[in-house]
Every structure is written in structure tokens, then in C-alpha cells.
Design a protein around this motif. Structure first.
Motif, PDB file in Angstrom:
ATOM      1  N   ASN A  10       0.825  -1.204   0.000  1.00 46.51           N
ATOM      2  CA  ASN A  10       0.000   0.000   0.000  1.00 46.51           C
ATOM      3  C   ASN A  10       0.862   1.259   0.000  1.00 46.51           C
ATOM      4  OD1 ASN A  10      -2.417  -1.390  -0.010  1.00 46.51           O
ATOM      5  ND2 ASN A  10      -2.650  -1.334   2.207  1.00 46.51           N
ATOM      6  N   SER A  11       1.910   1.274   0.806  1.00 52.56           N
ATOM      7  CA  SER A  11       2.790   2.445   0.849  1.00 52.56           C
ATOM      8  C   SER A  11       3.467   2.669  -0.497  1.00 52.56           C
ATOM      9  CB  SER A  11       3.852   2.289   1.936  1.00 52.56           C
ATOM     10  OG  SER A  11       3.282   2.434   3.209  1.00 52.56           O
ATOM     11  N   LEU A  12       3.909   1.599  -1.142  1.00 48.30           N
ATOM     12  CA  LEU A  12       4.509   1.733  -2.472  1.00 48.30           C
ATOM     13  C   LEU A  12       3.499   2.284  -3.476  1.00 48.30           C
ATOM     14  CD1 LEU A  12       6.750  -1.437  -2.867  1.00 48.30           C
ATOM     15  CD2 LEU A  12       7.476   0.946  -2.839  1.00 48.30           C
ATOM     16  N   PHE A  13       2.265   1.782  -3.405  1.00 44.47           N
ATOM     17  CA  PHE A  13       1.239   2.280  -4.312  1.00 44.47           C
ATOM     18  C   PHE A  13       0.976   3.761  -4.076  1.00 44.47           C
ATOM     19  CE2 PHE A  13      -3.190   3.459  -5.011  1.00 44.47           C
ATOM     20  CZ  PHE A  13      -3.279   3.263  -6.376  1.00 44.47           C
ATOM     21  N   TYR A  14       0.796   4.150  -2.804  1.00 44.73           N
ATOM     22  CA  TYR A  14       0.534   5.555  -2.491  1.00 44.73           C
ATOM     23  C   TYR A  14       1.699   6.438  -2.930  1.00 44.73           C
ATOM     24  CZ  TYR A  14      -3.278   3.773   0.427  1.00 44.73           C
ATOM     25  OH  TYR A  14      -4.403   3.151   0.872  1.00 44.73           O
ATOM     26  N   MET A  15       2.914   5.946  -2.748  1.00 44.39           N
ATOM     27  CA  MET A  15       4.082   6.732  -3.116  1.00 44.39           C
ATOM     28  C   MET A  15       4.162   6.912  -4.641  1.00 44.39           C
ATOM     29  SD  MET A  15       8.135   6.057  -2.518  1.00 44.39           S
ATOM     30  CE  MET A  15       8.150   4.723  -3.698  1.00 44.39           C
ATOM     31  N   VAL A  16       4.040   5.827  -5.385  1.00 39.93           N
ATOM     32  CA  VAL A  16       4.181   5.902  -6.842  1.00 39.93           C
ATOM     33  C   VAL A  16       3.014   6.672  -7.460  1.00 39.93           C
ATOM     34  CG1 VAL A  16       4.228   4.534  -8.968  1.00 39.93           C
ATOM     35  CG2 VAL A  16       5.590   3.837  -6.995  1.00 39.93           C
ATOM     36  N   ALA A  17       1.791   6.306  -7.124  1.00 43.39           N
ATOM     37  CA  ALA A  17       0.623   6.979  -7.704  1.00 43.39           C
ATOM     38  C   ALA A  17       0.566   8.441  -7.271  1.00 43.39           C
ATOM     39  CB  ALA A  17      -0.653   6.258  -7.304  1.00 43.39           C
ATOM     40  N   GLY A  18       0.806   8.700  -5.999  1.00 46.46           N
ATOM     41  CA  GLY A  18       0.777  10.072  -5.507  1.00 46.46           C
ATOM     42  C   GLY A  18       1.850  10.931  -6.146  1.00 46.46           C
ATOM     43  N   THR A  19       3.029  10.371  -6.348  1.00 47.20           N
ATOM     44  CA  THR A  19       4.114  11.117  -6.978  1.00 47.20           C
ATOM     45  C   THR A  19       3.782  11.432  -8.436  1.00 47.20           C
ATOM     46  OG1 THR A  19       5.744  10.125  -5.505  1.00 47.20           O
ATOM     47  CG2 THR A  19       6.570  11.067  -7.555  1.00 47.20           C
ATOM     48  N   LEU A  20       3.267  10.467  -9.161  1.00 47.98           N
ATOM     49  CA  LEU A  20       2.908  10.699 -10.563  1.00 47.98           C
ATOM     50  C   LEU A  20       1.825  11.771 -10.691  1.00 47.98           C
ATOM     51  CD1 LEU A  20       2.922   7.058 -11.984  1.00 47.98           C
ATOM     52  CD2 LEU A  20       4.610   8.856 -12.353  1.00 47.98           C
ATOM     53  N   ILE A  21       0.788  11.669  -9.877  1.00 47.67           N
ATOM     54  CA  ILE A  21      -0.296  12.657  -9.906  1.00 47.67           C
ATOM     55  C   ILE A  21       0.234  14.033  -9.528  1.00 47.67           C
ATOM     56  CG2 ILE A  21      -2.432  13.364  -8.745  1.00 47.67           C
ATOM     57  CD1 ILE A  21      -3.099  10.333  -8.537  1.00 47.67           C
ATOM     58  N   SER A  22       1.011  14.103  -8.475  1.00 47.03           N
ATOM     59  CA  SER A  22       1.501  15.384  -7.981  1.00 47.03           C
ATOM     60  C   SER A  22       2.454  16.059  -8.954  1.00 47.03           C
ATOM     61  CB  SER A  22       2.190  15.193  -6.628  1.00 47.03           C
ATOM     62  OG  SER A  22       1.261  14.756  -5.667  1.00 47.03           O
ATOM     63  N   VAL A  23       3.374  15.301  -9.529  1.00 44.00           N
ATOM     64  CA  VAL A  23       4.322  15.885 -10.474  1.00 44.00           C
ATOM     65  C   VAL A  23       3.584  16.387 -11.720  1.00 44.00           C
ATOM     66  CG1 VAL A  23       6.264  15.367 -12.012  1.00 44.00           C
ATOM     67  CG2 VAL A  23       6.322  14.631  -9.638  1.00 44.00           C
ATOM     68  N   ALA A  24       2.659  15.604 -12.223  1.00 47.52           N
ATOM     69  CA  ALA A  24       1.899  16.026 -13.402  1.00 47.52           C
ATOM     70  C   ALA A  24       1.113  17.302 -13.117  1.00 47.52           C
ATOM     71  CB  ALA A  24       0.968  14.908 -13.859  1.00 47.52           C
ATOM     72  N   MET A  25       0.435  17.346 -11.991  1.00 45.89           N
ATOM     73  CA  MET A  25      -0.368  18.531 -11.665  1.00 45.89           C
ATOM     74  C   MET A  25       0.513  19.746 -11.384  1.00 45.89           C
ATOM     75  SD  MET A  25      -3.455  16.855  -9.460  1.00 45.89           S
ATOM     76  CE  MET A  25      -4.398  18.359  -9.368  1.00 45.89           C
ATOM     77  N   THR A  26       1.644  19.538 -10.751  1.00 47.19           N
ATOM     78  CA  THR A  26       2.545  20.651 -10.462  1.00 47.19           C
ATOM     79  C   THR A  26       3.094  21.252 -11.748  1.00 47.19           C
ATOM     80  OG1 THR A  26       3.146  19.719  -8.322  1.00 47.19           O
ATOM     81  CG2 THR A  26       4.667  21.315  -9.269  1.00 47.19           C
ATOM     82  N   ILE A  27       3.491  20.404 -12.690  1.00 41.04           N
ATOM     83  CA  ILE A  27       3.996  20.912 -13.965  1.00 41.04           C
ATOM     84  C   ILE A  27       2.879  21.618 -14.731  1.00 41.04           C
ATOM     85  CG2 ILE A  27       4.873  20.211 -16.232  1.00 41.04           C
ATOM     86  CD1 ILE A  27       6.551  18.113 -14.733  1.00 41.04           C
ATOM     87  N   MET A  28       1.655  21.077 -14.672  1.00 46.27           N
ATOM     88  CA  MET A  28       0.546  21.698 -15.392  1.00 46.27           C
ATOM     89  C   MET A  28       0.191  23.081 -14.861  1.00 46.27           C
ATOM     90  SD  MET A  28      -2.168  18.766 -16.492  1.00 46.27           S
ATOM     91  CE  MET A  28      -2.396  18.003 -14.905  1.00 46.27           C
ATOM     92  N   ILE A  29       0.435  23.334 -13.591  1.00 50.35           N
ATOM     93  CA  ILE A  29       0.142  24.668 -13.070  1.00 50.35           C
ATOM     94  C   ILE A  29       1.372  25.567 -13.076  1.00 50.35           C
ATOM     95  CG2 ILE A  29       0.499  24.217 -10.607  1.00 50.35           C
ATOM     96  CD1 ILE A  29      -2.088  25.913 -10.194  1.00 50.35           C
ATOM     97  N   ALA A  30       2.555  25.003 -12.901  1.00 50.72           N
ATOM     98  CA  ALA A  30       3.762  25.830 -12.802  1.00 50.72           C
ATOM     99  C   ALA A  30       4.199  26.380 -14.155  1.00 50.72           C
ATOM    100  CB  ALA A  30       4.905  25.025 -12.184  1.00 50.72           C
ATOM    101  N   TYR A  31       4.082  25.606 -15.216  1.00 51.77           N
ATOM    102  CA  TYR A  31       4.555  26.102 -16.509  1.00 51.77           C
ATOM    103  C   TYR A  31       3.753  27.314 -17.000  1.00 51.77           C
ATOM    104  CZ  TYR A  31       5.924  26.689 -21.261  1.00 51.77           C
ATOM    105  OH  TYR A  31       6.354  27.244 -22.434  1.00 51.77           O
ATOM    106  N   PRO A  32       2.417  27.267 -17.002  1.00 46.53           N
ATOM    107  CA  PRO A  32       1.692  28.477 -17.424  1.00 46.53           C
ATOM    108  C   PRO A  32       1.973  29.689 -16.538  1.00 46.53           C
ATOM    109  CG  PRO A  32       0.223  26.603 -17.409  1.00 46.53           C
ATOM    110  CD  PRO A  32       1.506  26.155 -16.790  1.00 46.53           C
ATOM    111  N   LEU A  33       2.166  29.463 -15.245  1.00 41.80           N
ATOM    112  CA  LEU A  33       2.474  30.579 -14.346  1.00 41.80           C
ATOM    113  C   LEU A  33       3.842  31.194 -14.640  1.00 41.80           C
ATOM    114  CD1 LEU A  33       1.147  29.253 -10.928  1.00 41.80           C
ATOM    115  CD2 LEU A  33       0.226  31.145 -12.267  1.00 41.80           C
ATOM    116  N   SER A  34       4.702  30.470 -15.323  1.00 46.12           N
ATOM    117  CA  SER A  34       6.036  30.989 -15.618  1.00 46.12           C
ATOM    118  C   SER A  34       6.075  31.856 -16.880  1.00 46.12           C
ATOM    119  CB  SER A  34       7.030  29.834 -15.776  1.00 46.12           C
ATOM    120  OG  SER A  34       6.774  29.127 -16.974  1.00 46.12           O
TER     121      SER A  34
END
Length: 172
Positions: A10-34
Motif C-alpha cells: 500500500n505504501s509503495l502504491f501511495y508513493m508511486v501513484a501520488g508522486t505521478l499525480i503530484s508531479v503532473a499537476m505541479t507541472i501543469m500549473i507551474a509552466y503556465p504561471l512561468s
């Protein structure tokens, strides 16, 4: 112990899935703001920074998660903390300082679509910040156990930290 293996998975799943979701969303909001051409980027950045300084609190966040029907689901650990403001600021600063506006203009002249521009030019040039975001989000997701205490009731969904805590409590 089988419970430890379940918690580890479960921890591996939360880490991998959470990281993928978070990185994708962070890039999607950070690039337009730049980009200077993005209308309203200053106001949006104020709203984003405001959430870093003044969080909603535990009870309102719980009520939102409950209202969305995420209680006792894996999504309760992945969605509410998907974007961390500090990582958005770091990624936005990287994009502002490392990727010139001229690349966007040149790609528009050549007929490149926005999606192709992101995947063909921005992401390959952004490997360093993507690696940094992946490491920061992965460590944060791995160490996050408090949300599991609040949102999860089913023991089969518990991450490793809660499984170990549960085993220690049962053996005492």
C-alpha cells in the motif's frame, strides 16, 4: 507477517501513484504561471501562495473529503495533498529562468501545437526539475501517515506506518 507486506504494498502504491499525480499537476500549473503571456498569472499566484500561508484546517478538509465521497478510499490519500505550493513555486521559478520565451514563439511559427510543445520541448529540457519534484513528492508520500489515520477505516488500505503501529499496539 502478511500485514506488513500488505502495508508495504500500500505504501509503495501511495508513493508511486501520488508522486505521478503530484508531479503532473505541479507541472501543469507551474509552466503556465512561468509565462509572461499568461493572463492573470499574478492574481492566480497570490491565490496559490495564500493557501500556503493560511490552510483551511483539519475539520474543513475532512468535510470536503467526506463530501466528495473519498472517505475510506485510496483517493483520500492521493487527491487532497496532490499539489504542494512550495513545489509549484520551485517549478515555476525553474521554468522562468531556464526556458526562454523564444522557444514558444519559434515553435508557434513552425506550427507546433501546445501539447506537442510541452512533450517535445519543455519536458526534455525540464528533466532536472522533474527529478527534484519526484524525489520531494515521493519522500513526502512515503512519510505521510496522518491522512491515513484520518481518512481510512479499512485496515487493508493502511500504509506501512499504520500497519506497524497497529502490530506494536496489538503486541503490547
Amino acid at each position: 507477517n502478511e500485514q506488513v507486506l500488505t502495508g508495504y504494498a500500500n505504501s509503495l502504491f501511495y508513493m508511486v501513484a501520488g508522486t505521478l499525480i503530484s508531479v503532473a499537476m505541479t507541472i501543469m500549473i507551474a509552466y503556465p504561471l512561468s509565462r509572461r503571456t499568461f493572463f492573470g498569472r499574478g492574481a492566480l499566484m497570490v491565490f496559490i501562495t495564500f493557501t500556503m500561508l493560511f490552510a483551511g484546517g483539519l475539520i474543513p478538509t475532512y468535510l470536503v473529503v467526506k463530501g466528495l465521497g473519498l472517505i475510506d478510499t485510496r483517493w483520500a490519500l492521493l487527491i487532497p495533498n496532490a499539489i504542494w505550493v512550495w513545489q509549484v513555486i520551485i517549478a515555476r521559478t525553474f521554468f522562468q529562468n531556464s526556458i526562454p520565451e523564444e522557444l514558444s514563439e519559434a515553435s508557434e511559427i513552425d506550427g507546433c501545437s501546445d501539447i506537442r510543445f510541452i512533450f517535445s520541448i519543455i519536458l526534455p529540457l525540464s528533466k532536472p526539475i522533474v527529478a527534484v519534484l519526484c524525489l520531494m513528492y515521493a519522500v513526502g508520500q512515503w512519510n505521510a501517515y496522518f491522512d491515513a489515520l484520518i481518512y481510512l477505516k479499512t485496515q487493508e488500505l493502511y500504509p506501512l506506518q499504520l500497519k506497524l503501529y497497529q502490530l506494536i499496539q496489538n503486541n503490547m
